[in-house]
Design an enzyme around this catalytic site. Structure first.
Site, PDB file in Angstrom:
ATOM      1  N   HIS A 159      -1.496  -7.562  11.486  1.00 49.78           N
ATOM      2  CA  HIS A 159      -1.690  -8.038  10.100  1.00 49.78           C
ATOM      3  C   HIS A 159      -0.708  -7.303   9.189  1.00 49.78           C
ATOM      4  O   HIS A 159      -0.409  -6.127   9.397  1.00 49.78           O
ATOM      5  CB  HIS A 159      -3.136  -7.793   9.658  1.00 49.78           C
ATOM      6  CG  HIS A 159      -3.442  -8.424   8.340  1.00 49.78           C
ATOM      7  ND1 HIS A 159      -3.115  -7.812   7.148  1.00 49.78           N
ATOM      8  CD2 HIS A 159      -3.997  -9.615   8.018  1.00 49.78           C
ATOM      9  CE1 HIS A 159      -3.476  -8.618   6.152  1.00 49.78           C
ATOM     10  NE2 HIS A 159      -4.010  -9.707   6.653  1.00 49.78           N
TER      11      HIS A 159
ATOM     12  N   GLU B 214       1.493 -15.474   7.645  1.00 51.19           N
ATOM     13  CA  GLU B 214       1.028 -15.033   6.336  1.00 51.19           C
ATOM     14  C   GLU B 214       2.182 -14.377   5.576  1.00 51.19           C
ATOM     15  O   GLU B 214       2.475 -13.191   5.799  1.00 51.19           O
ATOM     16  CB  GLU B 214      -0.093 -14.000   6.490  1.00 51.19           C
ATOM     17  CG  GLU B 214      -1.311 -14.522   7.200  1.00 51.19           C
ATOM     18  CD  GLU B 214      -2.528 -13.649   6.915  1.00 51.19           C
ATOM     19  OE1 GLU B 214      -3.455 -14.141   6.273  1.00 51.19           O
ATOM     20  OE2 GLU B 214      -2.529 -12.477   7.309  1.00 51.19           O
TER      21      GLU B 214
HETATM   22  P1  PGA Z   1      -6.071 -13.486   1.137  1.00 51.35           P
HETATM   23  O1  PGA Z   1      -5.812 -12.609   2.437  1.00 51.35           O
HETATM   24  O2  PGA Z   1      -6.763 -14.739   1.575  1.00 51.35           O
HETATM   25  O3  PGA Z   1      -6.915 -12.618   0.278  1.00 51.35           O
HETATM   26  O4  PGA Z   1      -4.729 -13.765   0.541  1.00 51.35           O
HETATM   27  C1  PGA Z   1      -5.404 -13.200   3.635  1.00 51.35           C
HETATM   28  C2  PGA Z   1      -5.202 -12.149   4.680  1.00 51.35           C
HETATM   29  O5  PGA Z   1      -4.784 -11.033   4.351  1.00 51.35           O
HETATM   30  O6  PGA Z   1      -5.475 -12.380   5.876  1.00 51.35           O
END
Ligand code: PGA
Length: 215
Positions: free
Chosen positions: A93, A142
């Site tokens: 992550h 992401e």
């Molecule tokens: P968020 O986080 O939905 O608060 O943007 C997503 C993540 O970090 O997996």
């Protein structure tokens, strides 16, 4: 079938988590084809596992996994310890890369540890700059700027990024970054996007249910 992953990060006490579940299960699911994966902090895994064991579409995941086997590694949580509680784990992550300086080499070892313990890795990448290990069959894209900021990347750009990644056939591709109960449906209508990884909005059981049922 779409995936909905709740990443609770470092939030919720056991009491909060049990309350969340109570609300979450209050009404029947409209979307019966959803695969739901809750990734709570480690101490919540066991109480949640007990509560969800009768629901076939709800799974648990860890937010991280140790790169080490079990042994003298103070503070680590190896796959062997959680393998009976979880089916999935997030790996790499962006917050792990940023705050804990996780390297590609460590991420690679974590993927291997997950597989060795029959835990399915969900490899989080920020874009083309991050290595995609071909043994990871679920990728969560992401972009850094979209995480927790309210600036979600639009679905067309997400799909354009997916094309550039040249993923192996059958690799599942998820998006995460400022997903909420209003924008989720814009992603879920595309077959190129297999699901969503949700941070902030997954902390609220009503909002997370709305996201799932918007599919
Ligand atoms: P968020 O986080 O939905 O608060 O943007 C997503 C993540 O970090 O997996």
């Amino acid at each position: 079938m779409k995936y909905f992953i709740a990443n609770w990060k470092a939030n919720k006490s056991i009491k909060d988590a049990l309350f969340w579940l109570k609300i979450f299960f209050q009404k029947p699911f409209i979307n019966t084809k959803a695969k739901i994966i809750i990734c709570p902090p480690y101490p919540l895994l066991y109480p949640l596992a007990e509560k969800i064991k009768n629901f076939s579409n709800i799974y648990l995941g860890t937010q991280n996994i140790s790169e080490f086997d079990s042994g003298s590694f103070t503070g680590e949580v190896p796959g062997l310890i959680v393998k009976d509680l979880v089916q999935y784990t997030l790996i790499g992550h962006s917050e792990r890369r940023k705050y804990f300086l996780e390297t590609e080499e460590q991420i690679e070892k974590k993927i291997i540890q997950a597989k060795k313990n029959q835990i399915e890795p969900i490899l989080c990448i920020r874009g083309k700059q991050d290595r995609i290990n071909p043994i990871a069959s679920i990728i969560a894209y992401e972009p850094d700027y979209a995480i927790g900021t309210g600036f979600n990347e639009n679905p067309e750009e997400v799909i354009a990024t997916k094309k550039k990644l040249s993923l192996k056939p059958k690799t599942l591709f998820l998006y995460g970054g400022s997903i909420n109960e209003d924008n989720a449906k814009d992603y879920l209508k595309y077959q190129e996007i297999d699901g969503l990884l949700v941070g902030n909005c997954s902390l609220d059981p009503f909002k997370f249910r709305q996201i799932i049922d918007s599919c």
